[in-house]
Design a protein around this motif. Sequence first.
Motif, PDB file in Angstrom:
ATOM      1  N   THR A  78      17.051  25.368  13.638  1.00  0.00           N
ATOM      2  CA  THR A  78      16.275  24.381  14.380  1.00  0.00           C
ATOM      3  C   THR A  78      15.769  23.336  13.400  1.00  0.00           C
ATOM      4  N   GLN A  79      15.492  22.159  13.910  1.00  0.00           N
ATOM      5  CA  GLN A  79      15.019  21.083  13.037  1.00  0.00           C
ATOM      6  C   GLN A  79      13.667  21.427  12.423  1.00  0.00           C
ATOM      7  N   SER A  80      12.828  22.144  13.184  1.00  0.00           N
ATOM      8  CA  SER A  80      11.509  22.517  12.663  1.00  0.00           C
ATOM      9  C   SER A  80      11.625  23.480  11.491  1.00  0.00           C
ATOM     10  N   GLU A  81      12.630  24.354  11.515  1.00  0.00           N
ATOM     11  CA  GLU A  81      12.827  25.280  10.408  1.00  0.00           C
ATOM     12  C   GLU A  81      13.229  24.537   9.140  1.00  0.00           C
ATOM     13  N   LEU A  82      14.015  23.510   9.291  1.00  0.00           N
ATOM     14  CA  LEU A  82      14.505  22.763   8.136  1.00  0.00           C
ATOM     15  C   LEU A  82      13.527  21.697   7.655  1.00  0.00           C
ATOM     16  N   ARG A  83      12.441  21.508   8.397  1.00  0.00           N
ATOM     17  CA  ARG A  83      11.515  20.419   8.075  1.00  0.00           C
ATOM     18  C   ARG A  83      11.005  20.444   6.635  1.00  0.00           C
ATOM     19  N   PRO A  84      10.604  21.608   6.086  1.00  0.00           N
ATOM     20  CA  PRO A  84      10.118  21.603   4.691  1.00  0.00           C
ATOM     21  C   PRO A  84      11.120  21.003   3.710  1.00  0.00           C
ATOM     22  N   MET A  85      12.401  21.345   3.868  1.00  0.00           N
ATOM     23  CA  MET A  85      13.426  20.802   2.982  1.00  0.00           C
ATOM     24  C   MET A  85      13.674  19.321   3.270  1.00  0.00           C
ATOM     25  N   LEU A  86      13.710  18.953   4.546  1.00  0.00           N
ATOM     26  CA  LEU A  86      13.971  17.563   4.918  1.00  0.00           C
ATOM     27  C   LEU A  86      12.846  16.642   4.432  1.00  0.00           C
ATOM     28  N   GLU A  87      11.606  17.108   4.535  1.00  0.00           N
ATOM     29  CA  GLU A  87      10.472  16.305   4.062  1.00  0.00           C
ATOM     30  C   GLU A  87      10.535  16.115   2.553  1.00  0.00           C
ATOM     31  N   ASN A  95      27.508  24.983  13.736  1.00  0.00           N
ATOM     32  CA  ASN A  95      26.234  25.006  13.006  1.00  0.00           C
ATOM     33  C   ASN A  95      26.227  23.981  11.875  1.00  0.00           C
ATOM     34  N   LEU A  96      27.361  23.803  11.215  1.00  0.00           N
ATOM     35  CA  LEU A  96      27.461  22.780  10.178  1.00  0.00           C
ATOM     36  C   LEU A  96      27.279  21.388  10.783  1.00  0.00           C
ATOM     37  N   ASN A  97      27.903  21.141  11.925  1.00  0.00           N
ATOM     38  CA  ASN A  97      27.772  19.835  12.579  1.00  0.00           C
ATOM     39  C   ASN A  97      26.329  19.550  12.972  1.00  0.00           C
ATOM     40  N   MET A  98      25.613  20.579  13.454  1.00  0.00           N
ATOM     41  CA  MET A  98      24.203  20.404  13.811  1.00  0.00           C
ATOM     42  C   MET A  98      23.367  20.139  12.571  1.00  0.00           C
ATOM     43  N   LEU A  99      23.676  20.834  11.496  1.00  0.00           N
ATOM     44  CA  LEU A  99      22.960  20.620  10.243  1.00  0.00           C
ATOM     45  C   LEU A  99      23.138  19.178   9.770  1.00  0.00           C
ATOM     46  N   ARG A 100      24.365  18.685   9.841  1.00  0.00           N
ATOM     47  CA  ARG A 100      24.627  17.297   9.443  1.00  0.00           C
ATOM     48  C   ARG A 100      23.898  16.317  10.354  1.00  0.00           C
ATOM     49  N   LYS A 101      23.781  16.658  11.624  1.00  0.00           N
ATOM     50  CA  LYS A 101      23.056  15.804  12.565  1.00  0.00           C
ATOM     51  C   LYS A 101      21.588  15.705  12.165  1.00  0.00           C
ATOM     52  N   TYR A 102      20.991  16.840  11.786  1.00  0.00           N
ATOM     53  CA  TYR A 102      19.590  16.840  11.337  1.00  0.00           C
ATOM     54  C   TYR A 102      19.420  15.991  10.073  1.00  0.00           C
ATOM     55  N   ILE A 116      12.463  29.233   3.126  1.00  0.00           N
ATOM     56  CA  ILE A 116      11.954  28.754   4.405  1.00  0.00           C
ATOM     57  C   ILE A 116      12.008  29.892   5.418  1.00  0.00           C
ATOM     58  N   PRO A 117      10.891  30.192   6.095  1.00  0.00           N
ATOM     59  CA  PRO A 117      10.881  31.312   7.046  1.00  0.00           C
ATOM     60  C   PRO A 117      11.691  31.001   8.299  1.00  0.00           C
ATOM     61  N   GLU A 118      12.116  32.037   8.958  1.00  0.00           N
ATOM     62  CA  GLU A 118      13.007  31.902  10.112  1.00  0.00           C
ATOM     63  C   GLU A 118      12.387  31.118  11.255  1.00  0.00           C
ATOM     64  N   LEU A 119      11.117  31.291  11.496  1.00  0.00           N
ATOM     65  CA  LEU A 119      10.496  30.659  12.654  1.00  0.00           C
ATOM     66  C   LEU A 119       9.905  29.293  12.353  1.00  0.00           C
TER      67      LEU A 119
END
Length: 300
Positions: A169-178, A206-213, A279-282
């Motif tokens: 989810t985008q929220s899970e990846l937020r720490p890295m994206l920020e 899943n890779l395509n979604m990751l690239r979208k984020y 990064i935690p799962e939730l």
Amino acid sequence: MKNILIPTDFSENAWNATCYAIALFQNEECVFHLLNTYTPAIASSRFMAASINGGAMENGAHQCSQNGLEKVLKRIKTTCAVPNHGFKTISSFCMLVDEIKDIVKDRKIDLIVTGTKGASGLEEVFMGSNTVRIIKSVKNCPVLAVPQHFDFKTPDEIAFATDFNRFYTQSELRPMLEMAKTFNAVIRIVHVQYELKALTELQQFNLNMLRKYLGEREHYVHTVTELNSISKTLEAFTKELDIHLLAMLNYQHSYMERVTREPIVKKVAFHTQIPLLVIPELGMNASSMTQDKSLETVSS
């Protein structure tokens, strides 16, 4: 304003993690919560009646803890203070991981920064038993583990290790994206395989979604074959590409879980040579502020 929790045992290892965190967020408004926990040893035998000495020992340990935190504050102010940073100290008679879980919830902590020891014994070959316990136990806050002798380097190259087997989810990846946004970093997605083969339909999705984020963020996908262990492979990859931050999502059957479970013999070579963002799962769960039960002093 970010809330950063830094556990400290007053070692140089913990001090290095503190300096790294201050440098990492030097351009952001932050409150750093410096935590020291203490559990004084019980002097009397379990067959003896409790004596007043127990209370005296606890008081002495508490005073020692507070004095240590005050020294850390003074050292920060004389060596690496930043005007837009505030500091709070927490001295708590509690087990470390239990206290961290309470503080994360009560103070809306955005990130835990902890030092890692490297190999000081068989049980701590990976990155220190306390660090591993924090990563395994804290489910609602990312953990940044900083190696003992790592000097701060701007993380303009971030490696994200994944097997693409799980939807993010985008929220899970937020720490890295920020962090990537803050440092205008290139993200290198690294996929470790036992043997090179094409992605499954699920993995490709899943890779395509990751690239979208990631959007317009510069990023690359690297597929590498495993060298004896995942940890050794990731260490070689980050060293070869001169990467200064490695990120992993921690969930069941993830790289992170597999690394912490790898046999001791296989992880001797992996002493977290660069900072590791777990990064935690939730993702980041907001929680309401409640009254803190720990003893606290505030300095800014």
